[in-house]
Design a protein around this motif. Structure first.
Motif, mmCIF file in Angstrom:
data_model
loop_
_atom_site.group_PDB
_atom_site.id
_atom_site.type_symbol
_atom_site.label_atom_id
_atom_site.label_comp_id
_atom_site.label_asym_id
_atom_site.label_seq_id
_atom_site.Cartn_x
_atom_site.Cartn_y
_atom_site.Cartn_z
ATOM 1 N N GLY A 322 57.052 -28.452 13.562
ATOM 2 C CA GLY A 322 56.049 -27.502 14.023
ATOM 3 C C GLY A 322 56.090 -27.356 15.527
ATOM 4 O O GLY A 322 57.071 -27.726 16.177
ATOM 5 N N HIS A 323 55.027 -26.846 16.110
ATOM 6 C CA HIS A 323 54.930 -26.640 17.546
ATOM 7 C C HIS A 323 53.980 -27.630 18.192
ATOM 8 O O HIS A 323 53.512 -27.413 19.307
ATOM 9 C CB HIS A 323 54.487 -25.209 17.848
ATOM 10 C CG HIS A 323 55.623 -24.241 17.867
ATOM 11 N ND1 HIS A 323 55.596 -23.090 18.607
ATOM 12 C CD2 HIS A 323 56.826 -24.262 17.255
ATOM 13 C CE1 HIS A 323 56.737 -22.432 18.441
ATOM 14 N NE2 HIS A 323 57.490 -23.124 17.624
ATOM 15 N N GLY A 324 53.716 -28.733 17.497
ATOM 16 C CA GLY A 324 52.826 -29.741 18.035
ATOM 17 C C GLY A 324 53.578 -30.835 18.774
ATOM 18 O O GLY A 324 54.710 -30.653 19.231
ATOM 19 N N TRP A 325 52.955 -31.995 18.863
ATOM 20 C CA TRP A 325 53.529 -33.121 19.598
ATOM 21 C C TRP A 325 54.870 -33.528 18.996
ATOM 22 O O TRP A 325 55.008 -33.683 17.783
ATOM 23 C CB TRP A 325 52.561 -34.299 19.544
ATOM 24 C CG TRP A 325 51.351 -34.164 20.429
ATOM 25 C CD1 TRP A 325 50.560 -33.055 20.562
ATOM 26 C CD2 TRP A 325 50.793 -35.170 21.278
ATOM 27 N NE1 TRP A 325 49.546 -33.305 21.452
ATOM 28 C CE2 TRP A 325 49.660 -34.602 21.907
ATOM 29 C CE3 TRP A 325 51.132 -36.487 21.566
ATOM 30 C CZ2 TRP A 325 48.873 -35.312 22.807
ATOM 31 C CZ3 TRP A 325 50.345 -37.205 22.469
ATOM 32 C CH2 TRP A 325 49.234 -36.626 23.082
ATOM 33 N N GLY A 326 55.862 -33.687 19.856
ATOM 34 C CA GLY A 326 57.175 -34.126 19.410
ATOM 35 C C GLY A 326 57.854 -33.175 18.446
ATOM 36 O O GLY A 326 58.769 -33.573 17.714
ATOM 37 N N GLY A 327 57.427 -31.904 18.436
ATOM 38 C CA GLY A 327 58.009 -30.933 17.505
ATOM 39 C C GLY A 327 57.491 -31.076 16.091
ATOM 40 O O GLY A 327 58.051 -30.490 15.158
ATOM 41 N N THR A 328 56.397 -31.858 15.913
ATOM 42 C CA THR A 328 55.767 -31.979 14.600
ATOM 43 C C THR A 328 54.629 -30.973 14.489
ATOM 44 O O THR A 328 54.386 -30.181 15.401
ATOM 45 C CB THR A 328 55.206 -33.404 14.393
ATOM 46 O OG1 THR A 328 54.070 -33.591 15.249
ATOM 47 C CG2 THR A 328 56.258 -34.461 14.704
ATOM 48 N N GLU A 329 53.879 -31.049 13.395
ATOM 49 C CA GLU A 329 52.726 -30.177 13.215
ATOM 50 C C GLU A 329 51.450 -30.778 13.810
ATOM 51 O O GLU A 329 50.376 -30.180 13.722
ATOM 52 C CB GLU A 329 52.508 -29.904 11.718
ATOM 53 C CG GLU A 329 52.277 -31.158 10.897
ATOM 54 C CD GLU A 329 52.185 -30.901 9.410
ATOM 55 O OE1 GLU A 329 52.159 -29.716 9.015
ATOM 56 O OE2 GLU A 329 52.133 -31.873 8.649
ATOM 57 N N ILE A 330 51.548 -31.949 14.428
ATOM 58 C CA ILE A 330 50.388 -32.631 15.003
ATOM 59 C C ILE A 330 49.940 -31.946 16.295
ATOM 60 O O ILE A 330 50.686 -31.906 17.282
ATOM 61 C CB ILE A 330 50.701 -34.115 15.286
ATOM 62 C CG1 ILE A 330 50.972 -34.875 13.992
ATOM 63 C CG2 ILE A 330 49.563 -34.759 16.063
ATOM 64 C CD1 ILE A 330 49.780 -35.002 13.080
ATOM 65 N N THR A 354 52.454 -41.040 21.697
ATOM 66 C CA THR A 354 53.213 -40.217 22.638
ATOM 67 C C THR A 354 54.347 -39.545 21.871
ATOM 68 O O THR A 354 54.370 -39.558 20.635
ATOM 69 C CB THR A 354 53.728 -41.052 23.823
ATOM 70 O OG1 THR A 354 54.319 -40.180 24.795
ATOM 71 C CG2 THR A 354 54.741 -42.091 23.385
ATOM 72 N N GLU A 355 55.245 -38.925 22.599
ATOM 73 C CA GLU A 355 56.369 -38.231 21.973
ATOM 74 C C GLU A 355 57.671 -38.657 22.635
ATOM 75 O O GLU A 355 57.663 -39.375 23.635
ATOM 76 C CB GLU A 355 56.178 -36.712 22.055
ATOM 77 C CG GLU A 355 55.881 -36.198 23.443
ATOM 78 C CD GLU A 355 55.531 -34.723 23.492
ATOM 79 O OE1 GLU A 355 55.460 -34.088 22.437
ATOM 80 O OE2 GLU A 355 55.349 -34.210 24.608
ATOM 81 N N THR A 356 58.782 -38.200 22.084
ATOM 82 C CA THR A 356 60.093 -38.703 22.514
ATOM 83 C C THR A 356 60.478 -38.263 23.923
ATOM 84 O O THR A 356 61.433 -38.805 24.489
ATOM 85 C CB THR A 356 61.182 -38.236 21.536
ATOM 86 O OG1 THR A 356 61.114 -36.812 21.422
ATOM 87 C CG2 THR A 356 60.983 -38.861 20.168
ATOM 88 N N THR A 357 59.751 -37.312 24.483
ATOM 89 C CA THR A 357 60.006 -36.919 25.869
ATOM 90 C C THR A 357 58.981 -37.502 26.821
ATOM 91 O O THR A 357 59.103 -37.331 28.036
ATOM 92 C CB THR A 357 59.989 -35.382 26.010
ATOM 93 O OG1 THR A 357 58.709 -34.887 25.585
ATOM 94 C CG2 THR A 357 61.086 -34.739 25.179
ATOM 95 N N GLY A 358 57.969 -38.162 26.288
ATOM 96 C CA GLY A 358 56.936 -38.773 27.124
ATOM 97 C C GLY A 358 56.100 -37.780 27.894
ATOM 98 O O GLY A 358 55.430 -38.141 28.870
ATOM 99 N N GLN A 359 56.093 -36.508 27.471
ATOM 100 C CA GLN A 359 55.362 -35.485 28.222
ATOM 101 C C GLN A 359 53.874 -35.452 27.867
ATOM 102 O O GLN A 359 53.056 -34.988 28.658
ATOM 103 C CB GLN A 359 55.986 -34.109 27.981
ATOM 104 C CG GLN A 359 57.393 -33.978 28.548
ATOM 105 C CD GLN A 359 58.015 -32.631 28.271
ATOM 106 O OE1 GLN A 359 58.017 -31.741 29.107
ATOM 107 N NE2 GLN A 359 58.532 -32.456 27.069
ATOM 108 N N LYS A 360 53.541 -35.923 26.668
ATOM 109 C CA LYS A 360 52.141 -35.970 26.243
ATOM 110 C C LYS A 360 51.802 -37.404 25.841
ATOM 111 O O LYS A 360 52.598 -38.068 25.186
ATOM 112 C CB LYS A 360 51.908 -35.026 25.065
ATOM 113 C CG LYS A 360 52.127 -33.555 25.382
ATOM 114 C CD LYS A 360 51.944 -32.707 24.136
ATOM 115 C CE LYS A 360 52.219 -31.237 24.420
ATOM 116 N NZ LYS A 360 52.127 -30.416 23.185
#
Length: 504
Positions: A322-330, A354-360
């Motif tokens: 999805g377009h949520g955190w880490g490319g998921t639907e979250i 967090t996510e794999t890019t550490g941006q959020k």
């Protein structure tokens, strides 16, 4: 000449949008053709109302171009549809000077020959292909006579592979990709940390009347221009080679360091010192620190946290794109915590999401009743997340040009086409495109892939057959060129060519 039937014309402007020279305009809801028209026939082929016809009548002051089968009728001072040749005093002159030097450097370990003596950019095309190539040049290198044969070859079997560094879901694999509503390609299988598009190919170039926009899209992407695409039931993409992708208006900044599981594997030691649990969201595999083998390896025990996703193996969970955190639907990070087993967990535990890019980043504290409360992320946790972000690469769009130079395109090089193909596969002949090294696919034919960043800038054009026009170079020893039946009688020295270019 092009003739418009005013009774059938509806003023839809389809011909206007497709004319490569801007030689048509709509006045009072009717198409009108200007004197700049070269009779390329694109408008005739795209008109859905059969309001346009094409005749063989041509103005006497025009010159018929024979550098491709379209045979544009070019007025004085004007170019044909491909914009490669200009009519100057009853001659067609290639309007880009021959580019001699390639921009790629020859590796020290390369075996001769590697780099072409000249590039094909600006060389022009001798059509039909039975004519020798425009330039066949020789030079002595380290005591060995080397030959490079160049031509700008129209290739209907051509396209691009586009690599888009993003976690965001852009559309299902196999989904059609459109430009201005016309199909130009499809979403193909993902690569590590990237989404992939295939644009072009013979079926899209030649299989419908939309082949012209397909050809333009390929050329625009190779030549480094920004292109706006729309994926069916998916995202709007703004892509340009060498720049970050913009997906549904959002510019991507970082390419993931790895999947969620890999991120846990790389940074378990640092994470275990600052949190009781960490969930790394990723569209492919979500990582759960305490349950993961890497977490156990640094002394952690399972926390009782059950993350969002479908369990694969310990500490590894599948999510939904999805377009949520880490490319998921979250969208809400609290939803990353599906539930907590309070028989195992203890109140006061600190959980990082967090996510794999550490941006959020979000930070939670487990309450007595089993719920979690959002709290401020401590600096020591932020520092570890920053390590994840710093390990990432910048997100960008990369374009690979693909094509096939088989068939009659070989005749301008040699009288023995199969001998040329065999020599290319044996690496006795080095194939380059716009001066850039290629990867030649195994098996029959000469099918290649080439990184456009290594090519001479803006190397491609297109013709209304439709096809892209690729600058193709074949480099080999003179001995090999003679052996494969080359047009040796047309060889000139590189110095002779350079002198000729200075005079022109």
């Amino acid at each position: 000449m092009i003739v418009v039937d005013l009774e059938k014309c509806t003023g839809c402007s389809l011909c206007v949008k497709n004319c490569p020279l801007g030689a048509i305009e709509v006045i009072d809801k009717k198409a009108k053709v200007s004197e700049d028209c070269v009779n390329c026939g694109i408008c005739f082929r795209v008109c859905t109302f059969e309001a346009i016809t094409r005749t063989e009548e041509r103005a006497p002051e025009n010159i018929t171009c024979t550098h491709c089968p379209v045979n544009c009728s070019i007025p004085p001072g004007k170019t044909g549809a491909c914009k490669r040749y200009t009519h100057i005093e009853r001659e067609l002159v290639r309007n880009r000077k021959l580019v001699v030097e390639a921009i790629t450097t020859e590796p020290e370990t390369a075996k001769l020959p590697y780099k072409p003596l000249i590039t094909a950019v600006g060389s022009g095309t001798n059509y039909p292909c039975s004519y020798p190539a425009p330039y066949i040049v020789s030079e002595s290198i380290d005591g060995i006579d080397v030959v490079t044969v160049v031509t700008e070859a129209p290739l209907s079997y051509s396209g691009v592979k586009v690599k888009i560094d993003t976690n965001l879901h852009i559309g299902e694999e196999g989904a059609k990709v459109r430009r201005d509503g016309k199909i130009v390609g499809m979403v193909t299988t993902e690569e590590y940390g990237s989404k992939m598009l295939t644009i072009g190919g013979a079926n899209l170039l030649s299989g419908s009347n939309d082949g012209f926009i397909v050809a333009r899209t390929i050329v625009d992407l190779v030549n480094g221009r920004k292109v706006i695409l729309k994926v069916d039931k998916g995202s709007r993409l703004e892509i340009q080679h060498g720049f970050p992708p913009i997906i549904d208006g959002q510019e991507e900044k970082l390419m993931r360091v790895g999947c969620g599981s890999a991120t846990i594997g790389m940074f378990a030691r640092q994470l275990s010192k600052v949190v009781d649990e960490a969930i790394i969201l990723d569209y492919h595999i979500i990582g759960l620190l305490s349950e993961h083998m890497a977490g156990k390896a640094v002394g952690m025990t399972y926390s009782g946290v059950i993350p969002y996703g479908r369990k694969s193996t310990n500490g590894r969970y599948f999510g939904k794109s999805g377009h949520g955190w880490g490319g998921t639907e979250i969208i809400d990070p609290k939803d990353a915590i599906k539930s907590i087993d309070m028989n195992i967990a203890r109140p006061g535990m600190k959980i990082l999401v967090t996510e794999t890019t550490g941006q959020k980043t979000a930070f939670f504290e487990l309450q007595e009743d089993g719920t979690v409360k959002s709290i401020e992320t401590p600096q020591r946790v932020k520092d570890v997340v920053q390590i994840i972000a710093d390990t990432c690469e910048k997100s960008m769009v990369s374009v690979i040009y693909t094509g096939g130079t088989g068939g009659s395109a070989r005749a301008g090089v040699t009288n023995l086409p199969k001998a040329l193909t065999d020599a290319v596969h044996k690496e006795e002949v080095k194939l380059t495109i716009a001066g850039a090294p290629t990867f030649v696919l195994p098996g029959g034919g000469i099918n290649f892939m080439v990184d456009v960043s290594k090519m001479v800038p803006e190397p491609l054009t297109w013709v209304p057959t439709p096809a892209t026009v690729a600058p193709v170079e074949y480099t080999m020893t003179r001995e090999k060129y003679e052996e494969i039946g080359g047009h040796v009688e047309r060889i000139m020295s590189k110095q002779e060519l350079l002198n000729k270019l200075k005079e022109s």
